[in-house]
Design an enzyme around this catalytic site. Structure first.
Site, PDB file in Angstrom:
ATOM      1  N   HIS A   7      41.482 -73.028   4.923  1.00  0.00           N
ATOM      2  CA  HIS A   7      41.714 -74.440   4.611  1.00  0.00           C
ATOM      3  C   HIS A   7      41.814 -75.279   5.873  1.00  0.00           C
ATOM      4  CE1 HIS A   7      43.227 -74.097   0.182  1.00  0.00           C
ATOM      5  NE2 HIS A   7      42.013 -73.636   0.367  1.00  0.00           N
TER       6      HIS A   7
ATOM      7  N   ARG B 129      23.037 -72.448  -0.906  1.00  0.00           N
ATOM      8  CA  ARG B 129      23.133 -72.906   0.482  1.00  0.00           C
ATOM      9  C   ARG B 129      22.150 -72.190   1.404  1.00  0.00           C
ATOM     10  NH1 ARG B 129      29.728 -72.786   0.163  1.00  0.00           N
ATOM     11  NH2 ARG B 129      29.888 -74.475  -1.341  1.00  0.00           N
TER      12      ARG B 129
END
Lengths: 605, 298
Positions: A153, A473
Site C-alpha cells: 500500500h 496489463r
C-alpha cells in the site's frame, strides 16, 4: 541506449563482468541456492541483480506533469506526492506517474481477442487456486502477511476499477457463482483504470497504467500521496499524526469502519494494527525531535519524523521481513549487506567506500541504473500473495489465554474498527504474532476472497481477478516470464511443480505449458529450501527490492545527519520491529521473549 | 513447405515458403514483428540489425510495429487513405514516371533508376521530395545492412555509414517514418520491378505486345523475406512453431506460387501494405510511358 529510457544507462565494472562470467559457469552446474557458503550465494545474487539492472528496467514514460506544489527548500524532505525525489528528474516516481516494466516493451503486450480470456480465469480460480484445506506457512506469523500488504500500500495502487466495458467471463455448468451477479450468464470483471494521458509513440502496443500512490519507499501508506491527504491525517500540533482519544487512529469519515490514514483501501485488522503501530512511532519521534530541537515547528517536526519512520520501516522490511519469508542463509547475508554492507573490514577496504556491496546501499551514491525509477507492473504481479491470508484465525487474549475462532471476512472493510474495539489492539497484535499465514501455493487461495463483497463493487472473485489483471496489463505468462528473468523455460508441467495432481490439472486446463498464467506458475513452482515464495518471483524482488533503496535520494545521497539528524540516524540504526512493538505495547514482552524475528511465530502464553 | 533449423545456442529458425503457410504464420497471434534476439547467436544478430530502425526519439518504423499496436493500425489506415487517391498522386509524379518509362524503353536515364524511383516514392508523401545519389546510397546502405555478412555489417556500423544513412533518410522524410520506410527499404522492390521491366522490354517487341497489366503481373516483386519471431510455442495451420524461433516468411517465393497478384502486398491481411493500390498503378504507368515514345506515338 534507447532514448525512451530517458538517457539512463547501466555501467558494468570490471569486477562485475568477471563475476558475471564466473557465475554463468558455476550456475551451469549448481543453482544459486545450493551453493555451499552464504557469501558465495549472496555474490551470486549480486550477479543476478546486475544482469537484471542492465536488461530488466524499461521506462514507459512519466504520463504526468511535474507537481506545481514545490519550492526551493523543500528538497530537505520528502514531498507528499513523491515528486522531486530526483531533483534532476522531478516527475520520477511521483504519485500518478506510470508503472514501468521489467521486460522489453514488445514482451508486455496483452493477448488479443478470445486468447485474453483463455483459459477461463474463473475455472482456474475453481480448479487450481481454491483452498481445499488451509495449508499454513508454519515458519511465519500472520503479522508477516499483514506487513506485506502494509508495504504494498506504500508502493502501488492502480486505483479502484470503475464500471463499464467489463470483461465477461463465461461460466461453466455447475459453477455456483450467484445468478444475481451474472450478466448474460457471465461473471463480470471490471478493467483496471485506463491511463488517459497522451501515449508516447515508442510505447508500441504495450499498455500503460498509472500508480496513484508515490512509487517511493516513503511510508506513503501512513502519510498519503497528496498534500490534501497529508493535511487530513495530521493533528497540526508538534508534527504529530492525529490520534483519537482512545489512542487509536480516528475513523475515516468517508469510509465506514475504516481508519483515517494515508491509504486505506482494502482495509482490515492486519493493516489497522500496523498503521496504528507506526502512527504511534511517528508521534514518539516527534516528541523526541521536539525535545532535541525545540525551535522546530509543526511542519519541520512532521517531515523529519516521517523521514526517520519511513527509513525504519524500510529497514525492518529489508532485514527482518524478507529474511523471514525467504529464510535462506545466502539471502539473509545479502539483505543485511544491502542495508549495512558486508561485515568484513578486508572486503570493505578492497571494494572501496562507494561500493554498495561493501558498505550497503544505504548512504551509497544514488543510481537509477538503466531506466528512471518506477515500480513495475511485473513487480505488482509478483506481489499477488493472497494465499497468505487465512479464512479464519484464533483471536487470543494476552491476559487470560482465552481464544476464539474468528472469520477474516468479519474483520475487514466496514467491520474493522468494530472488531478492533471488541478485541483490543494488544490482543490482536498478540493473535497476529501467534497465528500462521497461509502458504503461498496452489490450492490455498482464501475462499472468502473468492466470493468477496466489497463496498461499492460487485461481488468479486479475487483469484479470477488476479489472473485477469496480469493478462490485461500485458504481464507475460509464466514460461516467458521465467525466460525474461534469466531462467530456462520449462517444457513440461511436471517441471514446474511436484504438488500432487497439479501438473495433470494444469495440463487439462492449459494444454500448452506456454499458456500457464504467471500467478499459477508462481504458486505451483517448487521452492528453494527455506523460501516462502517462488524463485521466479524472487528474481523480480532481487532487482526491485534494492532499487527502491538505490534510486531514492533519501536512502543514498541524502542519508546523512543534515537531513535525518544524528538522532534520526541513531534511531534507525538502533531500532527494529521488536523494539517498536515493545515500545508501544510493552505487554507483549513475554510473547516476544527469545523471538529473533518478529515475523516468525511468537510464544503462545 | 517449412524448413526448421535448431542448433542450441546458435540458431532457432523456421523458414516458411508456401502461400497458405505464409499467411497462416503471418496471422498467428504468437508470431510478432518485434525481435527479442533470444533463441541463439544468429537470432540475436538478426534482431540487432532490425533494432536500428527507430526514429531519433525512439519511435518505431511502421513495418516493425506489432499487430496489437493501435498506433500502427491508425497510421496504416491513414496512409492507406492518403495513397488510395491514385490519379492525383500519379499526376504529381508524372515526370518521374516519364523518366522511368524512358529507362524501360531505351535503357538510358539521366540519373540512376534508384534515385528516380526514390524520388517518385518520396513525392507520394511530399510533393517537393528531392532524391539524390546520396540519398539513394543511404537507402542502399540500409538495405545492405539488413542482409550483409557480419563483418560487412560491422564495418557499416563502425564506419558511421549506418547512422549517417539513417539520419539522411529521416531528414529527407521530415520525421515521417512511413516515408522513411518507403524511400529506404520498400523502394528496393520497385527498383527491382523496373529493372525487370527493362529486361522484358529489351526482348523483341514485348513493349508493343504486352499490355501494362500483363507487364505488371510479370514484373511485380515482393520482398524476398520478411522476418518475425515466435513469442510462445504454438501452431499456425500445419506449421509447428517453437518459442523464440526466428521466422523467415519467404514472401517472394510464396508470391510466385500464389495465383493472387496482391499477395505481394499481404492484401487482406492485418499487415497489408498501404501502398497496395498505388505501387501497381505506378508500375503500370511506367510501362505505359515506356510504350509511348517521346513524340507521343504508341
Amino acid at each position: 541506449m534507447s532514448r525512451q529510457n530517458d538517457g539512463f544507462d547501466f555501467h558494468h565494472g570490471l569486477l562485475q563482468r568477471l563475476l558475471d562470467v564466473a557465475y554463468r559457469a558455476i550456475n551451469f552446474f549448481v543453482r544459486w541456492d545450493r551453493l555451499p557458503i552464504p557469501l558465495i550465494g549472496a555474490a551470486n545474487l549480486g550477479v543476478f541483480r546486475d544482469r537484471l539492472r542492465a536488461h530488466n528496467l524499461h521506462h514507459t514514460g512519466y504520463g504526468i506533469n511535474t507537481s506545481g506544489d514545490w519550492s526551493a527548500g523543500k528538497e530537505r524532505w520528502r514531498t507528499a506526492d513523491g515528486s522531486f525525489n530526483s531533483l534532476g528528474h522531478p516527475r520520477m516516481g511521483m504519485a500518478g506517474s506510470r508503472f514501468g516494466r521489467n521486460f522489453p516493451l514488445p514482451e508486455c503486450v496483452p493477448d488479443s481477442g478470445d486468447e485474453l480470456l483463455d483459459p477461463s480465469p474463473r475455472e482456474i480460480s475453481r480448479e487450481l487456486l481454491a483452498r481445499r484445506t488451509f495449508i499454513p506457512a508454519e515458519r511465519l506469523n500472520l503479522l508477516a502477511a499483514a506487513w506485506i500488504q502494509f508495504e504494498t500500500h506504500n508502493w502501488f495502487s492502480h486505483g479502484v476499477p470503475e464500471p463499464g466495458n467489463e470483461f465477461k467471463i463465461p461460466l461453466q455448468p455447475g459453477d455456483n457463482w450467484p445468478d444475481s451477479e451474472r450478466v448474460d450468464g457471465c461473471m463480470q470483471i471490471r478493467r483496471t483504470l485506463a491511463d488517459k494521458t497522451p501515449r508516447e509513440t515508442w510505447l508500441g502496443a504495450t499498455p500503460t497504467f498509472q500508480n496513484i500512490n508515490s512509487h517511493w519507499w516513503d511510508a506513503g501508506q501512513i502519510y498519503g500521496s497528496s498534500q490534501s491527504r497529508q493535511a487530513e491525517i495530521r493533528s497540526g500540533t508538534d508534527g504529530k499524526i492525529a490520534i483519537g482519544r482512545d489512542g487509536m487512529l480516528p475513523p475515516d469519515p468517508k469510509h465506514r469502519g475504516v481508519d483515517l490514514t494515508g491509504f486505506n483501501d482494502n482495509w482490515w485488522v492486519g493493516l489497522s494494527l500496523l498503521h496504528n503501530l507506526f502512527a504511534r512511532e511517528h508521534n514518539v519521534l516527534c516528541d523526541a525531535l521536539k525535545a532535541r530541537y525545540p525551535a522546530w515547528r509543526d511542519e519541520e517536526l512532521f517531515q523529519r519524523a516521517r523521514l526517520i519512520n519511513a527509513a525504519l520501516i524500510a529497514k525492518i522490511h529489508t532485514i527482518e521481513w524478507t529474511p523471514g519469508i525467504l529464510a535462506h542463509p545466502a539471502l539473509e547475508f545479502a539483505m543485511r549487506a544491502n542495508w549495512s554492507g558486508v561485515p568484513s573490514h578486508v572486503m570493505r577496504a578492497v571494494l572501496g567506500k562507494d561500493s554498495e556491496a561493501a558498505y550497503g546501499i544505504i548512504g551509497s551514491p544514488t543510481d537509477q541504473h538503466s531506466a528512471p525509477y518506477a515500480l513495475t507492473e511485473e513487480f505488482t504481479s509478483v506481489y499477488r500473495l493472497h494465499p497468505l491470508i487465512p479464512d479464519e484465525m484464533n483471536v487470543r487474549r494476552l491476559d487470560t489465554g482465552e481464544q476464539v475462532l474468528c472469520e477474516l471476512v468479519n474483520m475487514q472493510g466496514r467491520f474493522t474498527r468494530r472488531f478492533m474495539e471488541d478485541h483490543g489492539f494488544t490482543n490482536l497484535l498478540y493473535s497476529f504474532g501467534t497465528n500462521h499465514p497461509g502458504a503461498i501455493q496452489l490450492y490455498n487461495y482464501p475462499n472468502f476472497l473468492r466470493r468477496f463483497e466489497k463496498d461499492g463493487q460487485p461481488l468479486l472473485d479475487m483469484a479470477a481477478i488476479d489472473i485477469m489483471r496480469d493478462r490485461e496489463r500485458g504481464v507475460p505468462r509464466y514460461n516467458r516470464f521465467r525466460e525474461l528473468v534469466g531462467k530456462q523455460r520449462v517444457r513440461t508441467f511436471e517441471e514446474i511443480t511436484s504438488i500432487p495432481d497439479a501438473a495433470d490439472k494444469m495440463r487439462k486446463i492449459y494444454g500448452n505449458v506456454d499458456r500457464v498464467d504467471l500467478l499459477v506458475g508462481l504458486l505451483a513452482e517448487d521452492l528453494p529450501k527455506g523460501f516462502g515464495f517462488s524463485d521466479t518471483a524472487f528474481r523480480i524482488f532481487v532487482l526491485m527490492a534494492t532499487r527502491r533503496l538505490k534510486s531514492d535520494r533519501f536512502f543514498t545521497d541524502d542519508y546523512r545527519p543534515e537531513i535525518y539528524t544524528d538522532f534520526g540516524l541513531d534511531w534507525i540504526n538502533n531500532n527494529g520491529m521488536k523494539s517498536v512493538l515493545l515500545r508501544h505495547v510493552p505487554q507483549l514482552g513475554p510473547a516476544l521473549e527469545g523471538v529473533k524475528n518478529c515475523f516468525m511465530p511468537w510464544n503462545v502464553l | 513447405m517449412t524448413f526448421t533449423i535448431t542448433i542450441p545456442g546458435i540458431i532457432r529458425l523456421v523458414a516458411v515458403t508456401t502461400p497458405d503457410e505464409v499467411l497462416a504464420v503471418n496471422d498467428a497471434s504468437m508470431v510478432q514483428r518485434s525481435l527479442s534476439g533470444r533463441g541463439g547467436l544468429v537470432n540475436r544478430l538478426v534482431a540487432a540489425r532490425f533494432a536500428v530502425f527507430r526514429s531519433p526519439d525512439g519511435d518505431i518504423w511502421p513495418a516493425f510495429r506489432d499487430r496489437p499496436d493501435l498506433l500502427r493500425g491508425e497510421r496504416q489506415t491513414a496512409l492507406e487513405a492518403r495513397l488510395s487517391n491514385v490519379e492525383p498522386l500519379l499526376r504529381r509524379i508524372a515526370p518521374e514516371i516519364a523518366e522511368l518509362g524512358d529507362y524501360v524503353r531505351d535503357g538510358v536515364a539521366h540519373r540512376s533508376t534508384g534515385v528516380i524511383v526514390q524520388q517518385a516514392v518520396g513525392r507520394l508523401f511530399f510533393a517537393d521530395y528531392a532524391a539524390s545519389e546520396k540519398s539513394y546510397d543511404a537507402a542502399r546502405i540500409l538495405q545492405s545492412w539488413l542482409s550483409a555478412w557480419p563483418l560487412h555489417a560491422f564495418w557499416i556500423r563502425r564506419s558511421g555509414a549506418l547512422q549517417a544513412s539513417l539520419d539522411r533518410i529521416m531528414d529527407l522524410s521530415r520525421g515521417d517514418m512511413a516515408c522513411a520506410h518507403a524511400t529506404a527499404l520498400a523502394v528496393d522492390n520497385i527498383v527491382r520491378s523496373i529493372k525487370l521491366m527493362r529486361r522484358l522490354a529489351r526482348h523483341g517487341d514485348n513493349l508493343a505486345k504486352i499490355g501494362p497489366q500483363d507487364a505488371l503481373a510479370r514484373t511485380l516483386r515482393a520482398p524476398s523475406h520478411v522476418v518475425r519471431e515466435v513469442r510462445d510455442e504454438g501452431s499456425a495451420g500445419p506449421v509447428r512453431l517453437r518459442a523464440r524461433s526466428l521466422v523467415l516468411l519467404a514472401v517472394e517465393s510464396a508470391r510466385r506460387q500464389s495465383a493472387d497478384p496482391s499477395f505481394a502486398f499481404f492484401a487482406g491481411a492485418w499487415n497489408r501494405c498501404p501502398a497496395h493500390g498505388i505501387v501497381p498503378a505506378l508500375l503500370a504507368e511506367v510501362w505505359q510511358a515506356a510504350r509511348t515514345d517521346t513524340r507521343g506515338c504508341t
